[in-house]
Design an enzyme around this catalytic site. Structure first.
Site, PDB file in Angstrom:
ATOM      1  N   CYS A  14       0.819  -1.225   0.000  1.00 53.19           N
ATOM      2  CA  CYS A  14       0.000   0.000   0.000  1.00 53.19           C
ATOM      3  C   CYS A  14       0.846   1.266   0.000  1.00 53.19           C
ATOM      4  O   CYS A  14       0.325   2.370  -0.205  1.00 53.19           O
ATOM      5  CB  CYS A  14      -0.950   0.014   1.191  1.00 53.19           C
ATOM      6  SG  CYS A  14      -1.997  -1.443   1.285  1.00 53.19           S
TER       7      CYS A  14
ATOM      8  N   HIS B 269      -2.903   7.176   2.467  1.00 52.44           N
ATOM      9  CA  HIS B 269      -3.372   5.890   1.945  1.00 52.44           C
ATOM     10  C   HIS B 269      -4.723   5.587   2.579  1.00 52.44           C
ATOM     11  O   HIS B 269      -4.902   5.707   3.797  1.00 52.44           O
ATOM     12  CB  HIS B 269      -2.343   4.804   2.286  1.00 52.44           C
ATOM     13  CG  HIS B 269      -2.904   3.427   2.163  1.00 52.44           C
ATOM     14  ND1 HIS B 269      -3.543   2.988   1.021  1.00 52.44           N
ATOM     15  CD2 HIS B 269      -2.962   2.400   3.053  1.00 52.44           C
ATOM     16  CE1 HIS B 269      -3.946   1.742   1.207  1.00 52.44           C
ATOM     17  NE2 HIS B 269      -3.617   1.364   2.426  1.00 52.44           N
TER      18      HIS B 269
ATOM     19  N   ASN C  80     -10.175  -0.055   0.522  1.00 53.52           N
ATOM     20  CA  ASN C  80      -8.719   0.033   0.443  1.00 53.52           C
ATOM     21  C   ASN C  80      -8.267  -0.575  -0.887  1.00 53.52           C
ATOM     22  O   ASN C  80      -8.425  -1.774  -1.108  1.00 53.52           O
ATOM     23  CB  ASN C  80      -8.131  -0.734   1.637  1.00 53.52           C
ATOM     24  CG  ASN C  80      -6.618  -0.722   1.673  1.00 53.52           C
ATOM     25  OD1 ASN C  80      -5.963  -0.401   0.688  1.00 53.52           O
ATOM     26  ND2 ASN C  80      -6.057  -1.091   2.810  1.00 53.52           N
TER      27      ASN C  80
HETATM   28  N1  ACO Z   1     -17.931  -8.286  10.767  1.00 50.28           N
HETATM   29  C1  ACO Z   1     -18.362  -8.504  12.015  1.00 50.28           C
HETATM   30  N2  ACO Z   1     -17.553  -8.805  13.028  1.00 50.28           N
HETATM   31  C2  ACO Z   1     -16.239  -8.877  12.773  1.00 50.28           C
HETATM   32  C3  ACO Z   1     -15.703  -8.671  11.500  1.00 50.28           C
HETATM   33  C4  ACO Z   1     -16.609  -8.348  10.464  1.00 50.28           C
HETATM   34  N3  ACO Z   1     -16.229  -8.136   9.199  1.00 50.28           N
HETATM   35  N4  ACO Z   1     -14.362  -8.791  11.537  1.00 50.28           N
HETATM   36  C5  ACO Z   1     -14.050  -9.085  12.819  1.00 50.28           C
HETATM   37  N5  ACO Z   1     -15.180  -9.131  13.562  1.00 50.28           N
HETATM   38  C6  ACO Z   1     -15.311  -9.405  14.968  1.00 50.28           C
HETATM   39  C7  ACO Z   1     -14.125 -10.167  15.540  1.00 50.28           C
HETATM   40  O1  ACO Z   1     -14.297 -11.564  15.354  1.00 50.28           O
HETATM   41  C8  ACO Z   1     -14.183  -9.793  16.999  1.00 50.28           C
HETATM   42  O2  ACO Z   1     -15.179 -10.539  17.624  1.00 50.28           O
HETATM   43  P1  ACO Z   1     -14.994 -11.029  19.157  1.00 50.28           P
HETATM   44  O3  ACO Z   1     -14.898  -9.772  19.950  1.00 50.28           O
HETATM   45  O4  ACO Z   1     -16.213 -11.832  19.394  1.00 50.28           O
HETATM   46  O5  ACO Z   1     -13.720 -11.820  19.153  1.00 50.28           O
HETATM   47  C9  ACO Z   1     -14.665  -8.337  16.956  1.00 50.28           C
HETATM   48  O6  ACO Z   1     -15.315  -8.171  15.685  1.00 50.28           O
HETATM   49  C10 ACO Z   1     -13.566  -7.327  17.102  1.00 50.28           C
HETATM   50  O7  ACO Z   1     -12.523  -7.703  16.223  1.00 50.28           O
HETATM   51  P2  ACO Z   1     -11.209  -6.872  16.087  1.00 50.28           P
HETATM   52  O8  ACO Z   1     -10.315  -7.517  15.074  1.00 50.28           O
HETATM   53  O9  ACO Z   1     -10.656  -6.590  17.453  1.00 50.28           O
HETATM   54  O10 ACO Z   1     -11.811  -5.517  15.490  1.00 50.28           O
HETATM   55  P3  ACO Z   1     -11.117  -4.141  15.292  1.00 50.28           P
HETATM   56  O11 ACO Z   1     -11.846  -3.101  16.026  1.00 50.28           O
HETATM   57  O12 ACO Z   1      -9.626  -4.221  15.475  1.00 50.28           O
HETATM   58  O13 ACO Z   1     -11.385  -3.881  13.759  1.00 50.28           O
HETATM   59  C11 ACO Z   1     -10.224  -3.983  11.685  1.00 50.28           C
HETATM   60  C12 ACO Z   1     -10.873  -4.778  12.793  1.00 50.28           C
HETATM   61  C13 ACO Z   1     -11.296  -3.148  10.985  1.00 50.28           C
HETATM   62  C14 ACO Z   1      -9.615  -4.952  10.677  1.00 50.28           C
HETATM   63  C15 ACO Z   1      -9.153  -3.055  12.303  1.00 50.28           C
HETATM   64  O14 ACO Z   1      -8.276  -3.772  13.131  1.00 50.28           O
HETATM   65  C16 ACO Z   1      -8.346  -2.365  11.255  1.00 50.28           C
HETATM   66  O15 ACO Z   1      -8.831  -1.531  10.536  1.00 50.28           O
HETATM   67  N6  ACO Z   1      -7.034  -2.664  11.156  1.00 50.28           N
HETATM   68  C17 ACO Z   1      -6.210  -2.121  10.129  1.00 50.28           C
HETATM   69  C18 ACO Z   1      -6.217  -3.103   9.034  1.00 50.28           C
HETATM   70  C19 ACO Z   1      -6.025  -2.515   7.679  1.00 50.28           C
HETATM   71  O16 ACO Z   1      -6.333  -1.376   7.406  1.00 50.28           O
HETATM   72  N7  ACO Z   1      -5.508  -3.359   6.803  1.00 50.28           N
HETATM   73  C20 ACO Z   1      -5.378  -3.016   5.447  1.00 50.28           C
HETATM   74  C21 ACO Z   1      -4.049  -3.395   4.940  1.00 50.28           C
HETATM   75  S1  ACO Z   1      -2.782  -2.486   5.703  1.00 50.28           S
HETATM   76  C22 ACO Z   1      -2.995  -0.921   5.286  1.00 50.28           C
HETATM   77  O17 ACO Z   1      -3.617  -0.630   4.309  1.00 50.28           O
HETATM   78  C23 ACO Z   1      -2.383   0.080   6.139  1.00 50.28           C
END
Ligand code: ACO
Length: 309
Positions: free
Chosen positions: A107, A236, A266
């Site tokens: 990215c 980004h 993204n």
């Molecule tokens: N729908 C519903 N529930 C979900 C989903 C979904 N799509 N995905 C995860 N959950 C659940 C999990 O299972 C978890 O459940 P639990 O509490 O029962 O265990 C709960 O939601 C919380 O999960 P987390 O992973 O802690 O959620 P978080 O608040 O961290 O959000 C996310 C997840 C959106 C992926 C976040 O961590 C994030 O944005 N991270 C950055 C990732 C990113 O941007 N990656 C792109 C590539 S890198 C880049 O571009 C920089």
């Protein structure tokens, strides 16, 4: 500049039928409402999207392909290890007798490409470089994995980087860095059965905010400016919460942060050129505007740039 995205729109509501997720969860955690993707089984190569974006960029710049000295393509979804996506784009667009190569910085690829193009032009050997970010991510995703499938979209963006008349304009500073020790929090293996992207979401979140904030401060400072001088930040487009946290970290007004991820998700290396075109077309970039770009991707690779338009 020029961009291209597939016609097909995949909404959060559509994802509700494929995965155990909800529009509400995706919207509040990411800010994404929909993304452009190729329908399953009907995907096209990244170079094709990249070529469409490149043709539009050439058209808008009123340049013919023979005036381009080289092509750099940032992509993590090439169709081949070789020929490079850049070679395929050059051929498709009709750019001959020009260098062409791909870069792998996920990215952060577009900003890496910008810094490389600037250096190559700066040393006087080349005049105009076509820089493309092109991704078809949908075909790489595990559509059973709700933690990654909801985040990404397909798209391409191209810019033509040209020599500026003097040093007051164009790319004023750039900074590229990496932290390979964090490589395992976001990876996509090149070999093996069932290859899929894996991600430790909350780790990526934390480091993305920290590293993109630090990189922004660095390029602004190195160019002799302060954050107050910056008219727009084009980060980004990873996640709205990441963008808001960067603004918070930097005490930078969110109204000056460009975001279009609500519609595209993204798109990795294509996200900054898509956001750039959005800013341009909505009149947010006026002549003389000071614009900071910042990006982070798998590697981890981080890159920022400061540009005077
Ligand atoms: N729908 C519903 N529930 C979900 C989903 C979904 N799509 N995905 C995860 N959950 C659940 C999990 O299972 C978890 O459940 P639990 O509490 O029962 O265990 C709960 O939601 C919380 O999960 P987390 O992973 O802690 O959620 P978080 O608040 O961290 O959000 C996310 C997840 C959106 C992926 C976040 O961590 C994030 O944005 N991270 C950055 C990732 C990113 O941007 N990656 C792109 C590539 S890198 C880049 O571009 C920089």
């Amino acid at each position: 500049m020029g961009t291209s995205v597939p016609d097909h729109i995949l909404t959060n509501k559509d994802l509700e039928t494929l995965l155990d997720t909800s529009d509400e969860w995706i919207s509040t955690r990411t800010g994404i409402k929909q993304r452009r993707v190729y329908p399953r089984g009907k995907d096209r190569p990244a170079w094709e999207l990249g070529s469409q974006a490149a043709r539009k960029a050439l058209e808008k710049a009123k340049l013919t392909p023979d005036l381009i000295d080289g092509v750099i393509c940032a992509t993590f979804t090439p169709d081949y290890f070789f020929p490079s996506t850049a070679c395929k784009i050059a051929d498709s667009v009709g750019i001959r007798d020009a260098f062409a190569f791909d870069i792998s910085a996920a990215c952060a690829g577009f900003v890496y490409g910008l810094a490389i193009a600037h250096a190559m032009i700066g040393n006087g050997r080349y005049r105009r470089i076509l820089l493309v970010g092109a991704e078809v991510i949908s075909k790489t995703l595990n559509w059973q994995d709700r933690s990654t499938a909801i985040l990404f979209g397909d798209g391409a963006g191209a810019v033509i980087v040209d020599a500026a008349p003097d040093n007051s304009q164009g790319l004023l500073s750039s900074w590229l860095s990496s932290d390979g020790a964090l490589g395992d929090i976001l990876q996509f293996p090149a070999w093996g059965d069932n290859r899929r992207m894996t991600m430790k979401g909350s780790e990526v979140f934390k480091h993305a905010v920290r590293m993109m904030s630090e990189a922004t401060v660095r390029v602004v400072r190195e160019a002799g400016y302060t954050l107050e001088d910056v008219d727009l930040l084009i980060p980004h487009q990873a996640n709205m919460r990441i963008l808001n946290s960067i603004a918070d970290n930097l005490s930078f007004p969110t109204r000056k942060v460009i975001s279009n991820l609500v519609n595209y998700g993204n798109t990795s290396s294509a996200s900054i050129p898509l956001a750039l075109e959005h800013a341009w077309e909505t009149g947010r970039i006026v002549p003389g505007a000071l614009v900071a770009f910042t990006s982070l991707g798998g590697g981890l690779a981080v890159g920022s740039a400061l540009v005077r338009f």
